[in-house]
Design a protein around this motif. Structure first.
Motif, PDB file in Angstrom:
ATOM      1  N   GLU A  46       0.741  -1.316   0.082  1.00 50.09           N
ATOM      2  CA  GLU A  46      -0.069   0.003  -0.138  1.00 50.09           C
ATOM      3  C   GLU A  46       0.738   1.143  -0.062  1.00 50.09           C
ATOM      4  N   VAL A  47       1.955   1.097   0.816  1.00 51.71           N
ATOM      5  CA  VAL A  47       2.981   2.435   0.870  1.00 51.71           C
ATOM      6  C   VAL A  47       3.592   2.447  -0.504  1.00 51.71           C
ATOM      7  N   TRP A  48       3.971   1.587  -1.246  1.00 55.87           N
ATOM      8  CA  TRP A  48       4.534   1.711  -2.581  1.00 55.87           C
ATOM      9  C   TRP A  48       3.482   2.339  -3.534  1.00 55.87           C
ATOM     10  N   LEU A  49       2.338   2.060  -3.524  1.00 48.66           N
ATOM     11  CA  LEU A  49       1.208   2.371  -4.137  1.00 48.66           C
ATOM     12  C   LEU A  49       0.869   3.725  -4.097  1.00 48.66           C
ATOM     13  N   ARG A  50       0.997   4.239  -2.948  1.00 57.04           N
ATOM     14  CA  ARG A  50       1.083   5.686  -2.418  1.00 57.04           C
ATOM     15  C   ARG A  50       2.318   6.265  -2.955  1.00 57.04           C
ATOM     16  N   ALA A  69       4.569   7.030   6.377  1.00 56.22           N
ATOM     17  CA  ALA A  69       3.363   6.347   6.009  1.00 56.22           C
ATOM     18  C   ALA A  69       3.507   4.900   6.314  1.00 56.22           C
ATOM     19  N   THR A  70       4.463   4.166   6.326  1.00 58.77           N
ATOM     20  CA  THR A  70       4.591   2.733   6.833  1.00 58.77           C
ATOM     21  C   THR A  70       3.898   2.382   8.327  1.00 58.77           C
ATOM     22  N   THR A  71       4.600   3.621   9.245  1.00 59.80           N
ATOM     23  CA  THR A  71       4.161   3.465  10.578  1.00 59.80           C
ATOM     24  C   THR A  71       2.718   3.699  10.806  1.00 59.80           C
ATOM     25  N   ARG A  72       2.144   4.690  10.133  1.00 64.09           N
ATOM     26  CA  ARG A  72       0.942   5.134  10.332  1.00 64.09           C
ATOM     27  C   ARG A  72      -0.207   3.897   9.714  1.00 64.09           C
ATOM     28  N   LEU A  73      -0.018   3.579   8.595  1.00 57.53           N
ATOM     29  CA  LEU A  73      -0.605   2.256   8.039  1.00 57.53           C
ATOM     30  C   LEU A  73      -0.781   1.220   8.964  1.00 57.53           C
ATOM     31  N   ALA A  74       0.710   0.830   9.517  1.00 60.40           N
ATOM     32  CA  ALA A  74       0.579  -0.488  10.364  1.00 60.40           C
ATOM     33  C   ALA A  74      -0.029  -0.251  11.773  1.00 60.40           C
ATOM     34  N   ILE A  75       0.161   0.907  12.128  1.00 64.18           N
ATOM     35  CA  ILE A  75      -0.860   1.229  13.545  1.00 64.18           C
ATOM     36  C   ILE A  75      -2.363   1.137  13.084  1.00 64.18           C
ATOM     37  N   ASN A  76      -2.834   1.477  11.816  1.00 67.00           N
ATOM     38  CA  ASN A  76      -4.113   1.299  11.625  1.00 67.00           C
ATOM     39  C   ASN A  76      -4.679   0.001  11.409  1.00 67.00           C
ATOM     40  N   VAL A  77      -3.785  -0.638  10.711  1.00 68.98           N
ATOM     41  CA  VAL A  77      -3.782  -2.371  10.651  1.00 68.98           C
ATOM     42  C   VAL A  77      -3.922  -2.991  12.110  1.00 68.98           C
ATOM     43  N   ALA A  78      -3.006  -2.411  13.023  1.00 66.01           N
ATOM     44  CA  ALA A  78      -2.912  -3.355  14.147  1.00 66.01           C
ATOM     45  C   ALA A  78      -4.092  -3.085  15.138  1.00 66.01           C
ATOM     46  N   GLN A  79      -4.562  -1.813  14.791  1.00 63.50           N
ATOM     47  CA  GLN A  79      -5.764  -1.537  15.671  1.00 63.50           C
ATOM     48  C   GLN A  79      -7.266  -2.298  15.163  1.00 63.50           C
ATOM     49  N   SER A  80      -7.390  -2.444  13.958  1.00 68.97           N
ATOM     50  CA  SER A  80      -8.431  -3.528  13.492  1.00 68.97           C
ATOM     51  C   SER A  80      -7.802  -4.909  13.733  1.00 68.97           C
ATOM     52  N   ALA A  81      -6.803  -5.338  13.524  1.00 65.86           N
ATOM     53  CA  ALA A  81      -6.008  -6.599  14.098  1.00 65.86           C
ATOM     54  C   ALA A  81      -6.558  -7.146  15.229  1.00 65.86           C
ATOM     55  N   ARG A  82      -6.577  -6.135  16.433  1.00 63.88           N
ATOM     56  CA  ARG A  82      -6.934  -6.287  17.807  1.00 63.88           C
ATOM     57  C   ARG A  82      -8.431  -6.776  17.854  1.00 63.88           C
ATOM     58  N   VAL A  83      -9.005  -6.236  17.202  1.00 64.61           N
ATOM     59  CA  VAL A  83     -10.322  -6.824  17.161  1.00 64.61           C
ATOM     60  C   VAL A  83     -10.881  -8.106  16.340  1.00 64.61           C
ATOM     61  N   ARG A  84      -9.953  -8.342  15.200  1.00 65.41           N
ATOM     62  CA  ARG A  84     -10.143  -9.453  14.698  1.00 65.41           C
ATOM     63  C   ARG A  84      -9.499 -10.715  15.586  1.00 65.41           C
ATOM     64  N   ARG A  85      -8.469 -10.589  16.324  1.00 65.37           N
ATOM     65  CA  ARG A  85      -7.823 -11.426  17.088  1.00 65.37           C
ATOM     66  C   ARG A  85      -8.785 -11.788  18.432  1.00 65.37           C
ATOM     67  N   GLU A  86      -9.713 -11.136  18.671  1.00 65.72           N
ATOM     68  CA  GLU A  86     -10.711 -11.270  19.936  1.00 65.72           C
ATOM     69  C   GLU A  86     -11.350 -12.618  19.568  1.00 65.72           C
ATOM     70  N   THR A  87     -11.722 -12.821  18.310  1.00 67.20           N
ATOM     71  CA  THR A  87     -12.338 -14.091  17.889  1.00 67.20           C
ATOM     72  C   THR A  87     -11.489 -15.353  17.554  1.00 67.20           C
ATOM     73  N   TYR A  88     -10.107 -15.160  17.778  1.00 66.47           N
ATOM     74  CA  TYR A  88      -9.218 -16.235  17.458  1.00 66.47           C
ATOM     75  C   TYR A  88      -9.276 -17.257  18.378  1.00 66.47           C
ATOM     76  N   ILE A  89      -9.539 -18.699  17.816  1.00 67.55           N
ATOM     77  CA  ILE A  89      -9.668 -19.645  18.892  1.00 67.55           C
ATOM     78  C   ILE A  89      -8.293 -20.109  19.480  1.00 67.55           C
ATOM     79  N   GLY A  90      -8.186 -19.875  20.700  1.00 69.14           N
ATOM     80  CA  GLY A  90      -6.823 -20.376  21.410  1.00 69.14           C
ATOM     81  C   GLY A  90      -5.786 -19.306  21.426  1.00 69.14           C
ATOM     82  N   PRO A  91      -4.647 -19.524  21.894  1.00 68.87           N
ATOM     83  CA  PRO A  91      -3.453 -18.489  21.952  1.00 68.87           C
ATOM     84  C   PRO A  91      -3.317 -17.948  20.185  1.00 68.87           C
ATOM     85  N   TRP A  92      -2.904 -16.657  20.224  1.00 70.85           N
ATOM     86  CA  TRP A  92      -2.447 -16.254  19.148  1.00 70.85           C
ATOM     87  C   TRP A  92      -0.945 -15.965  19.361  1.00 70.85           C
TER      88      TRP A  92
END
Length: 318
Positions: A46-50, A69-92
């Motif tokens: 995504e950073v390459w496209l930008r 750009a990389t850091t800010r995008l990674a933070i955004n992804v990490a915030q959404s990933a935290r929500v997704r990992r709440e439904t992860y079955i077992g340890p992540w």
């Protein structure tokens, strides 16, 4: 004006060259923040496209622009990933990557790369995680980190100090790579022979075993805690060890093993240890994560492949 509508300025060949040169650092930042090679690759793409659609004539420092750009995008992804990992079955567990041949994780320094440390980093808020990574793994100055995160240098110092304290409390002085490999080899040998006594001698009293399988059969869905329980779990399947082939690998700067069944990779395993012994055993059963490790092994040391891929993208989009 939409970013994609900005006229392409400057020499695209030079843009590709700059990006390819900085790409290992960008991947290293994103991977440490996210703990996932697949997500880090998506961020870098995504950073390459930008970067392609940025008016590069007004960019004073490409390195600063791309890192930000990389850091800010990674933070955004990490915030959404935290929500997704709440439904992860077992340890992540973080996605292991090959580090045997100056990998794409390619930090100027090796900090914040071990799986056990990445797992602790995951517990920090994404912004705090990013600040720590930029400072400890890539030696960015506090003012530079402040500009990237939109904070004051004073706040960044406090954030990094808080993160460092939290991580130090959890890491407890890891052993070096040579001792780590010795302990891992001894653990695997004892487990393969069902030698409970030797396993218990290697483990700390508060040892924990984590199995990442997202619900797959055979992967414990809760952490297994305590020397005796971890030792017994590691030899609990009498038919397991005789049916697998063991390949030693290097992942995230430390030794690991990939276990093959019927010629197919089935499990990745590594440990975390201090002078007191092995305090964490990590098993990855997730096929996607094992595939990512093997993919990174195949690509390690082949930086030219990344560059050629970017050139194909560049010239197919203009």
């Amino acid at each position: 004006m939409h970013p994609e509508a900005i006229p392409m300025e400057g020499d695209l060949h030079e843009a590709v060259s700059v990006f390819v040169q900085l790409r290992p650092r960008l991947f290293g930042i994103a991977y440490r923040v996210l703990g996932s090679a697949a997500e880090a690759e998506d961020v870098v793409q995504e950073v390459w496209l930008r970067w392609q659609h940025t008016d590069r004539t007004v960019v004073v420092s490409p390195a600063a622009f791309l890192s930000s750009a990389t850091t800010r995008l990674a933070i955004n992804v990490a915030q959404s990933a935290r929500v997704r990992r709440e439904t992860y079955i077992g340890p992540w567990l973080p996605e292991p990557i090959d580090t045997s041949n100056d990998p794409q994780a390619g930090a100027e320094r090796a900090e914040a790369l071990e799986l056990a440390l990445l797992l602790v980093l995951e517990k920090l808020p994404p912004t705090e995680r990013a600040a720590y990574v930029l400072r400890e793994a890539f030696d960015y100055s506090y003012p530079d980190i402040a500009r990237i995160l939109g904070l004051s240098p004073v706040n960044v110092r406090k954030i990094v100090s808080r993160a460092r304290k939290h991580l130090t409390e959890n890491q407890r002085d890891s052993v070096d790579a040579v001792e780590h490999r010795r302990l891992l080899d001894a653990f695997v040998t004892a487990a393969r022979h069902g030698d409970i006594a030797s396993l218990e001698a290697l483990l700390t009293s508060d040892a924990v075993s984590l199995s990442d399988g997202n619900g797959r059969r055979g992967a414990a869905r809760v952490p297994v805690i305590g020397r005796a329980r971890v030792a017994n779990l590691s030899t609990a399947f009498p038919r397991f060890w005789p049916t697998v082939e063991v390949e030693t690998v290097e992942a995230n700067g430390r030794g690991g093993v990939v276990l093959y069944r019927d010629g197919r990779p089935a499990t990745f395993m590594t440990v975390a240890a201090t002078r007191r012994g092995i305090h964490q055993v990590m098993w990855v059963f997730s096929p996607d994560k094992i595939a990512a490790l093997l993919h990174s092994r195949a690509g390690a040391g082949s930086g030219s492949n990344a560059g050629s891929g970017l050139r194909e993208v560049a010239f197919s989009t203009v």
